[in-house]
Design an enzyme around this catalytic site. Structure first.
Site, PDB file in Angstrom:
ATOM      1  N   GLY A  33      -7.008  -7.594   0.928  1.00 35.49           N
ATOM      2  CA  GLY A  33      -5.686  -7.708   1.542  1.00 35.49           C
ATOM      3  C   GLY A  33      -5.174  -9.135   1.575  1.00 35.49           C
ATOM      4  O   GLY A  33      -4.075  -9.440   1.107  1.00 35.49           O
ATOM      5  N   ARG A  35       0.832  -1.213   0.000  1.00 30.80           N
ATOM      6  CA  ARG A  35       0.000   0.000   0.000  1.00 30.80           C
ATOM      7  C   ARG A  35       0.864   1.260   0.000  1.00 30.80           C
ATOM      8  O   ARG A  35       0.500   2.262  -0.620  1.00 30.80           O
ATOM      9  CB  ARG A  35      -0.944  -0.011   1.201  1.00 30.80           C
ATOM     10  CG  ARG A  35      -2.144  -0.907   0.932  1.00 30.80           C
ATOM     11  CD  ARG A  35      -3.164  -0.857   2.041  1.00 30.80           C
ATOM     12  NE  ARG A  35      -4.445  -1.382   1.554  1.00 30.80           N
ATOM     13  CZ  ARG A  35      -5.404  -1.833   2.344  1.00 30.80           C
ATOM     14  NH1 ARG A  35      -5.248  -1.814   3.655  1.00 30.80           N
ATOM     15  NH2 ARG A  35      -6.536  -2.276   1.824  1.00 30.80           N
TER      16      ARG A  35
HETATM   17  P1  ADP Z   1      -9.634 -10.394   2.118  1.00 30.93           P
HETATM   18  O1  ADP Z   1      -8.690  -9.734   3.104  1.00 30.93           O
HETATM   19  O2  ADP Z   1      -8.927 -10.794   0.875  1.00 30.93           O
HETATM   20  O3  ADP Z   1     -10.885  -9.619   1.878  1.00 30.93           O
HETATM   21  P2  ADP Z   1     -10.783 -11.984   4.220  1.00 30.93           P
HETATM   22  O4  ADP Z   1     -10.138 -11.131   5.233  1.00 30.93           O
HETATM   23  O5  ADP Z   1     -12.252 -11.934   4.072  1.00 30.93           O
HETATM   24  O6  ADP Z   1     -10.092 -11.782   2.792  1.00 30.93           O
HETATM   25  O7  ADP Z   1     -10.471 -13.509   4.522  1.00 30.93           O
HETATM   26  C1  ADP Z   1      -9.181 -14.022   4.751  1.00 30.93           C
HETATM   27  C2  ADP Z   1      -9.143 -14.890   5.958  1.00 30.93           C
HETATM   28  O8  ADP Z   1     -10.078 -15.950   5.878  1.00 30.93           O
HETATM   29  C3  ADP Z   1      -7.804 -15.532   6.160  1.00 30.93           C
HETATM   30  O9  ADP Z   1      -7.273 -15.093   7.393  1.00 30.93           O
HETATM   31  C4  ADP Z   1      -8.123 -17.032   6.183  1.00 30.93           C
HETATM   32  O10 ADP Z   1      -7.341 -17.733   7.114  1.00 30.93           O
HETATM   33  C5  ADP Z   1      -9.556 -17.040   6.572  1.00 30.93           C
HETATM   34  N1  ADP Z   1     -10.216 -18.294   6.199  1.00 30.93           N
HETATM   35  C6  ADP Z   1     -10.504 -18.744   4.976  1.00 30.93           C
HETATM   36  N2  ADP Z   1     -11.076 -19.947   5.013  1.00 30.93           N
HETATM   37  C7  ADP Z   1     -11.173 -20.300   6.302  1.00 30.93           C
HETATM   38  C8  ADP Z   1     -11.689 -21.440   7.000  1.00 30.93           C
HETATM   39  N3  ADP Z   1     -12.225 -22.467   6.350  1.00 30.93           N
HETATM   40  N4  ADP Z   1     -11.615 -21.446   8.346  1.00 30.93           N
HETATM   41  C9  ADP Z   1     -11.054 -20.404   9.000  1.00 30.93           C
HETATM   42  N5  ADP Z   1     -10.565 -19.301   8.414  1.00 30.93           N
HETATM   43  C10 ADP Z   1     -10.615 -19.247   7.080  1.00 30.93           C
END
Ligand code: ADP
Ligand code: MG
Length: 393
Positions: A350, A36
């Site tokens: 992110g 960023r």
């Molecule tokens: P972004 O930042 O790209 O918008 P998010 O913050 O919504 O994405 O999601 C990312 C998080 O989701 C990661 O920390 C990942 O570990 C978590 N995650 C994805 N699948 C699972 C799961 N099945 N159980 C627990 N955590 C999960």
């Protein structure tokens, strides 16, 4: 385009209030990912080259209108100075005096705007005080443009306003890729923020042909179908919403793709003992941490027929191996399809960007947005207040 850029402004000798997003991840007082910060360098350098004085406005974390010393922007000064290759001044009070002291060539960083209660309230009084510090407003924070806050919205109405280079690049790339997308359009939505993204999913089903759901979000949908997801991350109070979304998708002719097999473990840690089971066979004491190989194959098949892909959210707990497997495999398929000229692919968020980088897939995507929420809202066709405010000027 309806908004001005730095090219349209006379910046010589002007103080340019520049809203940036430098809400970077930190660990032990060090910035762990400078993306960023790196992305705002062109804007800051352009302002300096045109004789303007950049005064950076930014938030860090969620202090909720109070001074929280651990959320001071002061800790970012070393990373900013490295990125700009020059000293950066800092003001955490008496902003008027700090601004008065500025000379051409200087860069000033103002303390976390969210320390002020007026910021998130989009308070006109607070915006007015910010406006008094500058001559021109430049918004380079696309990733904060979905919020109508004083430094992202109200301020744009008080000074001559323009978009910075990153804002310009984000809007142009998204418009080029998705303004009139070639079909079939597929969206991949995953990650953890189930409750926030379920809302967005509801809107997406009427716009895309296939909706691939992964991560914690998929668990909520599985639960909504009556599947026992054991100790998995899932929002059981959202199952009605999930069922509504599936109904809406059916009506709109949007295919929802959920995992058919999943990788389960009993501990949330790297290398945890794990097994692959059918999506409806998660043991009661285990949690679903990734999509399985059969699911990846189905996702790959959809990606290979698609012409446009929008992706937000990893398919599993990608930070801890081996639960990054499905996300990486799907990312590589998307990257290969894009490289072969068969797919326009845009990703944002992110954690998503971190996952795509880890997979070595990000470079082959058509565009990688640094925005999460703003990216999703743009995808839905919503008007972003921070962008709209630039239009009216
Ligand atoms: P972004 O930042 O790209 O918008 P998010 O913050 O919504 O994405 O999601 C990312 C998080 O989701 C990661 O920390 C990942 O570990 C978590 N995650 C994805 N699948 C699972 C799961 N099945 N159980 C627990 N955590 C999960
Ligand atoms: Mg995230």
């Amino acid at each position: 385009m309806g908004w001005k850029t730095l090219d349209d402004m006379d910046l010589a000798g002007k103080r340019v209030l520049t809203r940036v997003d430098i809400n970077v991840p930190m660990e032990d007082g060090r910035v762990t990912d400078t993306t960023r910060i790196d992305r705002i360098v062109p804007t800051v350098k352009d302002i300096l080259a045109k004789g303007g004085i950049p005064i950076l406005l930014a938030h860090f974390s969620r202090p909720k209108g109070q001074v929280v010393p651990e959320m001071s922007l002061r800790q970012l000064l070393p990373a900013l100075e490295t990125a700009f290759d020059q000293p950066v001044k800092f003001a955490d009070g008496n902003y008027g005096a700090a601004v008065q002291a500025l000379r051409p060539g200087d860069i000033l960083l103002i303390e976390n705007v969210r320390f002020a209660p007026g910021e998130e309230k989009n308070d006109p009084g607070f915006a007015g005080r910010l406006a008094s510090l500058g001559d021109i407003y430049c918004n380079d924070a696309f990733s904060a443009a979905h919020r109508a806050h004083a430094s992202t919205e109200a301020l744009a109405h008080l000074l001559p306003a323009c978009a910075g280079r990153l804002m310009q690049a984000e809007l142009s790339a998204l418009e080029a890729a998705l303004g009139n997308p070639e079909r079939p359009v597929v969206a991949v939505v995953g990650g953890a923020k189930v409750s926030t993204k379920l809302d967005l999913l509801g809107n997406l089903v009427s716009k895309v042909d296939h909706l691939i759901i992964g991560g914690g979000m998929a668990n909520t949908f599985l639960a909504a179908q009556g599947v026992d997801v054991g100790k998995s991350l899932a929002e059981h109070d959202m199952t009605d919403t999930a069922r509504d979304i599936m109904q809406k998708a059916g009506d709109a002719g949007c295919q929802i793709v959920l995992p058919t097999d999943v990788v389960v473990a009993r501990e949330f840690k790297a290398g945890a003992e794990n097994e692959t089971v059918a999506a409806d066979a998660c043991p009661p004491d285990a949690m679903i941490l990734d999509a399985g190989p059969q699911s990846v194959q189905a996702i790959g098949a959809v990606l290979k027929t698609a012409k446009t892909l929008i992706w937000n959210g990893p398919l599993g707990a990608f930070e801890i191996a081996p639960f990054d497997t499905a996300t990486k495999a799907a990312a590589r398929i998307a990257a290969d399809q894009t490289k072969a000229g068969k797919l326009t692919s845009v990703a944002g968020g992110g954690d998503t960007v971190a996952a795509l980088n880890q997979a070595g897939a990000a470079d082959n995507f058509t565009y990688i947005s640094t925005a999460g929420g703003a990216f999703l809202e743009w995808m839905e066709g919503k008007t972003l207040p921070g962008v709209a405010a630039l239009m009216t000027n």
